[in-house]
Scaffold this active site. Structure first.
Site, PDB file in Angstrom:
ATOM      1  N   THR A 395       0.881  -1.156   0.000  1.00  0.00           N
ATOM      2  CA  THR A 395       0.000   0.000   0.000  1.00  0.00           C
ATOM      3  C   THR A 395       0.919   1.206   0.000  1.00  0.00           C
ATOM      4  O   THR A 395       2.109   1.076   0.194  1.00  0.00           O
ATOM      5  CB  THR A 395      -0.873  -0.063   1.270  1.00  0.00           C
ATOM      6  OG1 THR A 395      -1.590  -1.294   1.255  1.00  0.00           O
ATOM      7  CG2 THR A 395      -1.831   1.080   1.398  1.00  0.00           C
ATOM      8  N   THR A 413      -4.064   1.397  -2.397  1.00  0.00           N
ATOM      9  CA  THR A 413      -3.363   0.116  -2.429  1.00  0.00           C
ATOM     10  C   THR A 413      -3.687  -0.714  -3.665  1.00  0.00           C
ATOM     11  O   THR A 413      -4.742  -0.549  -4.289  1.00  0.00           O
ATOM     12  CB  THR A 413      -3.718  -0.702  -1.170  1.00  0.00           C
ATOM     13  OG1 THR A 413      -2.939  -1.887  -1.132  1.00  0.00           O
ATOM     14  CG2 THR A 413      -5.189  -1.062  -1.135  1.00  0.00           C
ATOM     15  N   LEU A 414      -2.749  -1.630  -3.967  1.00  0.00           N
ATOM     16  CA  LEU A 414      -2.995  -2.742  -4.885  1.00  0.00           C
ATOM     17  C   LEU A 414      -3.044  -4.066  -4.126  1.00  0.00           C
ATOM     18  O   LEU A 414      -3.320  -5.099  -4.700  1.00  0.00           O
ATOM     19  CB  LEU A 414      -1.880  -2.815  -5.944  1.00  0.00           C
ATOM     20  CG  LEU A 414      -1.905  -1.754  -7.035  1.00  0.00           C
ATOM     21  CD1 LEU A 414      -0.622  -1.814  -7.852  1.00  0.00           C
ATOM     22  CD2 LEU A 414      -3.115  -1.929  -7.950  1.00  0.00           C
ATOM     23  N   ASN A 415      -2.734  -4.038  -2.860  1.00  0.00           N
ATOM     24  CA  ASN A 415      -2.571  -5.157  -1.943  1.00  0.00           C
ATOM     25  C   ASN A 415      -1.113  -5.620  -1.971  1.00  0.00           C
ATOM     26  O   ASN A 415      -0.274  -4.962  -1.396  1.00  0.00           O
ATOM     27  CB  ASN A 415      -3.542  -6.296  -2.200  1.00  0.00           C
ATOM     28  CG  ASN A 415      -3.812  -7.094  -0.935  1.00  0.00           C
ATOM     29  OD1 ASN A 415      -3.636  -6.602   0.167  1.00  0.00           O
ATOM     30  ND2 ASN A 415      -4.239  -8.330  -1.081  1.00  0.00           N
ATOM     31  N   GLU A 434      -7.150  -7.411  -4.298  1.00  0.00           N
ATOM     32  CA  GLU A 434      -7.793  -7.037  -3.043  1.00  0.00           C
ATOM     33  C   GLU A 434      -8.791  -8.061  -2.541  1.00  0.00           C
ATOM     34  O   GLU A 434      -9.212  -8.008  -1.377  1.00  0.00           O
ATOM     35  CB  GLU A 434      -8.499  -5.688  -3.225  1.00  0.00           C
ATOM     36  CG  GLU A 434      -8.508  -4.831  -2.010  1.00  0.00           C
ATOM     37  CD  GLU A 434      -7.109  -4.522  -1.509  1.00  0.00           C
ATOM     38  OE1 GLU A 434      -6.786  -4.945  -0.383  1.00  0.00           O
ATOM     39  OE2 GLU A 434      -6.345  -3.875  -2.224  1.00  0.00           O
ATOM     40  N   ASP A 437      -8.342  -9.710   0.818  1.00  0.00           N
ATOM     41  CA  ASP A 437      -8.689  -9.061   2.083  1.00  0.00           C
ATOM     42  C   ASP A 437     -10.041  -9.510   2.628  1.00  0.00           C
ATOM     43  O   ASP A 437     -10.404  -9.152   3.745  1.00  0.00           O
ATOM     44  CB  ASP A 437      -8.670  -7.536   1.925  1.00  0.00           C
ATOM     45  CG  ASP A 437      -7.285  -6.958   2.147  1.00  0.00           C
ATOM     46  OD1 ASP A 437      -6.357  -7.738   2.381  1.00  0.00           O
ATOM     47  OD2 ASP A 437      -7.130  -5.726   2.080  1.00  0.00           O
ATOM     48  N   SER A 466     -10.438  -3.450   5.569  1.00  0.00           N
ATOM     49  CA  SER A 466      -9.107  -2.897   5.341  1.00  0.00           C
ATOM     50  C   SER A 466      -8.497  -2.500   6.669  1.00  0.00           C
ATOM     51  O   SER A 466      -9.188  -2.367   7.680  1.00  0.00           O
ATOM     52  CB  SER A 466      -9.208  -1.665   4.434  1.00  0.00           C
ATOM     53  OG  SER A 466      -7.987  -0.964   4.375  1.00  0.00           O
ATOM     54  N   GLY A 488      -0.433  -3.344   5.704  1.00  0.00           N
ATOM     55  CA  GLY A 488      -1.424  -4.312   6.136  1.00  0.00           C
ATOM     56  C   GLY A 488      -1.858  -4.048   7.560  1.00  0.00           C
ATOM     57  O   GLY A 488      -2.057  -2.894   7.961  1.00  0.00           O
TER      58      GLY A 488
END
Length: 593
Positions: A395, A413-415, A434, A437, A466, A488
């Protein structure tokens, strides 16, 4: 004996090792960057330059934030994005004579990714009910519907001054005319996840002829996409860009359709607000867990004078802070999810009486094992039933304050690095992963070891829980701190650590950004510390009963760090802005005018 060990180390920390000396021993800390009028702090110097350029053109903090976000999509594609999503916290300034920003109220722009219509609760399980490894993190099934473009367009239309076309010009110029990158950045581009995607391998890895430091990098497909967005952001969701995304997804049996893109909507939510030791703060509401967990942590800590327990990162302080983390993360695991799908006990979690009850369960000298933790009775409802016992580090965060005192804290973010590894054909769009998540299976840890409950299960059009925690701290009606980080679940504890370091322990903004980090998330029951966390403090905490996990401990090449604090402080007396860019990432910058 354990209590005496902690007490002795606390005493030693106070008498012998003040934090300024500790920082000098760990890593030299530069002074904060100082400006008089406006400040931008981000993980990439070219993105910071884009924001400052827009500010100098007369733009406000939102204009600058949108410019930074699109620039990061070009120069920091590991996390900067138009194929992901996130949150923007906007706090209008109140300087005399300044033009009111929007309606003059704080806003939380939720442009988090959504599950597509084809998403099912058990979509990542095999016929035996086991999680299929990698399916929620790699490839065309891993992406949620992106929200970044919609979020930036919404923010600019409602709160910006210059218009989307103007603020996107720095990003378009960088993609079209090119930029150079350091060896540290380019090493991240050599990831296997891109090698598995022909388009990603072609664009970012030149089919194996990797970019070298100093080479000019031009992203022509992305430049054309950004140009189309600047002319009409709806093109991403209903026009030719949507066609390209849907076609590439369909060609690889992916889940996102043009109908999913057309249905995406930004959510303009009310920020959570709290108080801590004479300060007020506003932060992220669900579907971020970050804000309410941060609020619960700080509520528990209001009952302590942390400075009396020792210096910053002393075992006495770390013990109490960690026990607050443990308890708040327990509630996160049991109760949180998308507010449009789930009823959550947010008022109860933020109740000071509940915090006081939690404080009574904290032993001042030793940890409580997570398996033995019992929630105080009479405050919370029964958590959803868990039939079995299931965020990201890639992120990025940036902070902006303008000359009128308007402040933006943005985390998106893109993860994982380069998200799912999917790059949309002929469009240059890196897609997120994502969907990881969500709770793929109740009780099974996600990619970051988080145990998540049924409230975060997969459903069409739902937004995954998130940990992103953009936060703004005020005092007497004026901005004092703008904070946030990637990482994270460690995002929440990084933001809390930074607040505590500045507000309780008196560190300057750069010292706070660079201070060695620690983290506990209830499960697994371990106190995670960065490699440069003070060894004496870690040993004392271990002696008191903690399981210590030192990041990168057995790999001498691993720096053993996480997160990226990009912070702004405002001097309450002079109004001077102080920027703290996290020196863990050497290519970032704090700058302004």
């Amino acid at each position: 004996m354990k209590a005496r060990c902690i007490a002795a180390c606390v005493s030693l920390a106070v008498a012998v090792s003040p934090f300024s000396a500790l920082v000098a021993q760990v890593s030299p800390t530069p002074p904060p960057v100082r400006t008089q009028h406006a400040m931008v702090v981000s993980i990439h110097h070219l993105a910071t330059d884009a924001g400052v350029e827009v500010l100098k053109q007369g733009g406000n903090a939102v204009d600058a934030a949108v410019a930074v976000a699109f620039a990061l999509a070009v120069v920091y594609p590991v996390a900067g994005n138009i194929g992901g999503g996130g949150f923007m916290l906007i706090r209008p300034g109140h300087k005399h004579g300044s033009k009111k920003l929007g309606d003059g109220k704080p806003h939380f722009i939720d442009y988090r990714e959504e599950a597509p219509a084809a998403a099912l609760r058990d979509m990542y399980l095999d016929k035996d009910g086991n999680v299929i490894k990698g399916m929620s993190t790699h490839g065309y099934h891993a992406s949620g519907v992106p929200g970044t473009v919609a979020g930036m367009a919404y923010a600019e239309a409602h709160f910006g001054k210059l218009g989307l076309k103007a603020v996107m010009q720095p990003a378009i110029r960088l993609a079209r005319d090119g930029f150079t990158a350091s060896s540290v950045e380019l090493a991240l581009w050599q990831t296997k996840v891109l090698m598995d995607n022909p388009e990603g391998h072609r664009i970012y890895q030149r089919d194996g002829n990797f970019y070298q430091p100093g080479e000019l990098i031009k992203l022509t497909d992305l430049a054309a996409t950004l140009e189309r967005i600047s002319n009409n952001p709806d093109d991403f969701y209903k026009g030719s860009i949507a066609d390209a995304i849907a076609a590439d997804m369909a060609a690889h049996n992916g889940n996102i359709t043009k109908a999913d893109l057309a249905a995406y909507k930004v959510k303009d939510r009310v920020p959570l607000e709290g108080k801590y030791h004479g300060y007020k703060f506003m932060t992220a509401p669900p579907p971020s867990s970050g804000g309410i967990v941060l609020q619960e942590v700080l509520n528990i800590l209001t009952g302590y004078d942390l400075k009396k327990l020792g210096a910053d990162r002393s075992p006495g302080q770390v013990h109490i802070i960690t026990e607050a983390y443990r308890r708040a993360f327990m509630d996160r695991a049991d109760y949180l999810g998308d507010p449009d799908f789930t009823t959550m006990p947010l008022k109860q979690m933020a109740d000071m009486k509940y915090a006081k009850a939690w404080r009574k369960t904290i032993d001042p000298a030793k940890p409580t094992a997570s398996k033995d933790l019992i929630r105080p009775a009479g405050f919370m409802p029964e958590p959803p039933k868990q039939t079995d016992k299931h965020e990201s580090t890639q992120t990025t965060h940036f902070s902006v304050v303008d000359a009128d005192g308007n402040a933006v804290s943005n985390t998106y973010t893109l993860n994982f690095y380069f998200g799912s590894g999917v790059v949309i054909k002929d469009a240059g769009i890196v897609m997120n992963d994502e969907m990881d998540d969500f709770t793929s299976k109740v009780g099974v840890p996600n990619g970051f070891g988080l145990i998540q409950g049924p409230n975060n299960s997969i459903a069409p059009y739902k937004r995954p829980l998130s940990a992103m925690t953009p936060t703004i701290v005020t005092k007497s009606g004026k901005v004092r701190l703008v904070l946030g980080s990637p990482g994270g679940p460690t995002i929440i504890t990084t933001v809390a650590n930074d607040m505590i370091s500045v507000l309780d322990n008196g560190l300057n903004i750069q010292e706070a950004a660079d201070a060695p980090r620690f983290h506990h998330q209830y499960l697994p029951d371990e106190l995670q510390v960065e490699k440069k966390f003070p060894a004496a403090a870690a040993d004392a905490l271990k002696a008191s009963g903690y399981v210590i996990k030192r990041s990168g401990e057995f790999d001498e090449k691993n720096p053993g760090v996480w997160g990226d604090s990009e912070l702004i402080a405002v001097d309450p007396k002079t109004g001077e802005l102080l920027g703290g860019h996290d020196t863990r990432k050497p290519y970032g910058k704090a700058d302004g005018y």
